[in-house]
Design a protein around this motif. Structure first.
Motif, PDB file in Angstrom:
ATOM      1  N   TRP A 181      28.112  20.245 -15.449  1.00  0.00           N
ATOM      2  CA  TRP A 181      27.091  21.082 -16.060  1.00  0.00           C
ATOM      3  C   TRP A 181      25.836  20.308 -16.445  1.00  0.00           C
ATOM      4  O   TRP A 181      24.718  20.765 -16.213  1.00  0.00           O
ATOM      5  CB  TRP A 181      27.667  21.780 -17.292  1.00  0.00           C
ATOM      6  CG  TRP A 181      28.847  22.625 -16.972  1.00  0.00           C
ATOM      7  CD1 TRP A 181      30.166  22.339 -17.224  1.00  0.00           C
ATOM      8  CD2 TRP A 181      28.839  23.873 -16.293  1.00  0.00           C
ATOM      9  NE1 TRP A 181      30.968  23.332 -16.758  1.00  0.00           N
ATOM     10  CE2 TRP A 181      30.181  24.297 -16.183  1.00  0.00           C
ATOM     11  CE3 TRP A 181      27.839  24.690 -15.779  1.00  0.00           C
ATOM     12  CZ2 TRP A 181      30.532  25.491 -15.576  1.00  0.00           C
ATOM     13  CZ3 TRP A 181      28.192  25.872 -15.180  1.00  0.00           C
ATOM     14  CH2 TRP A 181      29.532  26.273 -15.081  1.00  0.00           C
ATOM     15  N   ASN A 182      26.010  19.151 -17.068  1.00  0.00           N
ATOM     16  CA  ASN A 182      24.876  18.340 -17.515  1.00  0.00           C
ATOM     17  C   ASN A 182      25.348  16.896 -17.658  1.00  0.00           C
ATOM     18  O   ASN A 182      25.868  16.502 -18.702  1.00  0.00           O
ATOM     19  CB  ASN A 182      24.331  18.862 -18.847  1.00  0.00           C
ATOM     20  CG  ASN A 182      23.068  18.153 -19.277  1.00  0.00           C
ATOM     21  OD1 ASN A 182      22.832  16.997 -18.931  1.00  0.00           O
ATOM     22  ND2 ASN A 182      22.243  18.831 -20.049  1.00  0.00           N
TER      23      ASN A 182
ATOM     24  N   GLY B  97      20.224  21.182 -23.645  1.00  0.00           N
ATOM     25  CA  GLY B  97      20.376  20.442 -22.399  1.00  0.00           C
ATOM     26  C   GLY B  97      19.549  21.035 -21.281  1.00  0.00           C
ATOM     27  O   GLY B  97      19.252  22.239 -21.267  1.00  0.00           O
ATOM     28  N   LEU B  98      19.191  20.182 -20.332  1.00  0.00           N
ATOM     29  CA  LEU B  98      18.447  20.581 -19.139  1.00  0.00           C
ATOM     30  C   LEU B  98      18.997  19.813 -17.950  1.00  0.00           C
ATOM     31  O   LEU B  98      19.236  18.607 -18.048  1.00  0.00           O
ATOM     32  CB  LEU B  98      16.956  20.305 -19.307  1.00  0.00           C
ATOM     33  CG  LEU B  98      16.018  20.621 -18.122  1.00  0.00           C
ATOM     34  CD1 LEU B  98      14.633  20.992 -18.648  1.00  0.00           C
ATOM     35  CD2 LEU B  98      15.882  19.418 -17.172  1.00  0.00           C
TER      36      LEU B  98
ATOM     37  N   ARG C 199      18.922  24.519 -14.749  1.00  0.00           N
ATOM     38  CA  ARG C 199      19.830  25.057 -15.757  1.00  0.00           C
ATOM     39  C   ARG C 199      19.380  24.586 -17.145  1.00  0.00           C
ATOM     40  O   ARG C 199      19.184  23.390 -17.375  1.00  0.00           O
ATOM     41  CB  ARG C 199      21.264  24.596 -15.483  1.00  0.00           C
ATOM     42  CG  ARG C 199      22.288  25.099 -16.490  1.00  0.00           C
ATOM     43  CD  ARG C 199      23.680  24.573 -16.174  1.00  0.00           C
ATOM     44  NE  ARG C 199      24.210  25.166 -14.959  1.00  0.00           N
ATOM     45  CZ  ARG C 199      24.568  24.462 -13.895  1.00  0.00           C
ATOM     46  NH1 ARG C 199      24.441  23.140 -13.887  1.00  0.00           N
ATOM     47  NH2 ARG C 199      25.052  25.061 -12.828  1.00  0.00           N
ATOM     48  N   LEU C 200      19.228  25.537 -18.069  1.00  0.00           N
ATOM     49  CA  LEU C 200      18.888  25.254 -19.458  1.00  0.00           C
ATOM     50  C   LEU C 200      19.986  25.810 -20.346  1.00  0.00           C
ATOM     51  O   LEU C 200      20.508  26.898 -20.092  1.00  0.00           O
ATOM     52  CB  LEU C 200      17.554  25.895 -19.854  1.00  0.00           C
ATOM     53  CG  LEU C 200      16.292  25.437 -19.130  1.00  0.00           C
ATOM     54  CD1 LEU C 200      15.121  26.331 -19.513  1.00  0.00           C
ATOM     55  CD2 LEU C 200      15.982  23.989 -19.475  1.00  0.00           C
TER      56      LEU C 200
ATOM     57  N   PHE D 104      17.135  29.629  -9.779  1.00  0.00           N
ATOM     58  CA  PHE D 104      17.101  29.062  -8.440  1.00  0.00           C
ATOM     59  C   PHE D 104      15.668  28.672  -8.114  1.00  0.00           C
ATOM     60  O   PHE D 104      14.758  29.506  -8.186  1.00  0.00           O
ATOM     61  CB  PHE D 104      17.645  30.085  -7.440  1.00  0.00           C
ATOM     62  CG  PHE D 104      17.693  29.608  -6.028  1.00  0.00           C
ATOM     63  CD1 PHE D 104      18.568  28.607  -5.643  1.00  0.00           C
ATOM     64  CD2 PHE D 104      16.883  30.180  -5.065  1.00  0.00           C
ATOM     65  CE1 PHE D 104      18.622  28.176  -4.332  1.00  0.00           C
ATOM     66  CE2 PHE D 104      16.923  29.753  -3.746  1.00  0.00           C
ATOM     67  CZ  PHE D 104      17.807  28.753  -3.392  1.00  0.00           C
ATOM     68  N   ILE D 105      15.429  27.396  -7.766  1.00  0.00           N
ATOM     69  CA  ILE D 105      14.055  26.932  -7.608  1.00  0.00           C
ATOM     70  C   ILE D 105      13.773  26.352  -6.221  1.00  0.00           C
ATOM     71  O   ILE D 105      12.702  25.797  -5.995  1.00  0.00           O
ATOM     72  CB  ILE D 105      13.688  25.885  -8.688  1.00  0.00           C
ATOM     73  CG1 ILE D 105      14.628  24.673  -8.619  1.00  0.00           C
ATOM     74  CG2 ILE D 105      13.701  26.503 -10.062  1.00  0.00           C
ATOM     75  CD1 ILE D 105      14.246  23.566  -9.583  1.00  0.00           C
TER      76      ILE D 105
END
Length: 213
Positions: free
Chosen positions: A9-10, A155-156, A181-182, A205-206
């Motif tokens: 996840w991070n 988190g980012l 994801r933030l 989605f980027i």
């Protein structure tokens, strides 16, 4: 909270882990009511460095699509094949301050969906690519809200920043599914035995969209 599953996840969170070493494994039958042999397996680990402010980790994701029968346009059987994909990650995370950390993950991706079967007149091949994840994590475990102790986390993670992938020598390559994801969480200690957490997760989605035909 930071643990070995943070690698998915991070990854930057493992800079704040308390244990020196941790490992996790999981296995999930996938769509088992529809397909009897599709599954997803995941293995992850981390090791805290001697300076206690940094950690390294890694993970392996393996996805099996089960046994698939390939046929031609006339319905004649070409062959049976078991498509599969895997990704191997290596992560480094370090504390940049008392409450802030950064992380970098490098990833190798291998996706074999066709086993070399000809697709629309072109010989296919396994797709291969490399990518990175860039992540940040902020934690403040010393908040006080009213008369309650509290912890705030933010988190980012920008994942799958990498090279395009192709399954043939002639077809156009495709972007990897790059994702932003933030996440944030506020945990309040109600009493000795109970906590209450508010949290929000956002995903975007980027990766660039395909051009219009």
């Amino acid at each position: 909270s930071p643990d070995v599953n943070a690698l998915h996840w991070n990854p930057s969170k493992i800079a704040f882990v308390e244990d020196e070493f941790e490992i996790a494994m999981s296995y999930s039958p996938w769509l088992r009511n529809l397909v009897p042999d599709m599954n997803l397996a995941y293995l992850s680990w981390y090791k805290r460095m001697n300076n206690e402010k940094s950690a390294i980790g890694g993970s392996l994701r393996y996805f099996s699509l089960g046994d698939i029968t390939f046929t031609d346009v006339n319905g004649s059987v070409i062959r049976n094949f078991k498509p599969s994909e895997f990704a191997v990650d290596l992560t480094y995370a370090t504390q940049l301050s008392e409450n802030f950390s950064g992380g970098l993950s490098m990833r190798y991706i291998y996706s074999n969906l066709t086993g070399g079967v000809s697709v629309q007149g072109a010989d296919s091949k396994p797709g291969q690519s490399v990518a990175v994840d860039v992540s940040m994590f902020y934690t403040n475990p010393n908040l006080v809200l009213g008369d309650k102790d509290a912890t705030f986390n933010f988190g980012l993670n920008v994942s799958n920043i990498g090279a395009k992938m192709s399954y043939t020598e002639t077809a156009e390559t495709d972007f990897l599914p790059t994702n932003l994801r933030l996440g944030t969480a506020l945990t309040m200690e109600l009493d000795k035995y109970n906590n209450f957490t508010f949290h929000v997760d956002l995903n975007q989605f980027i990766a660039p969209n395909p051009p219009d035909n």
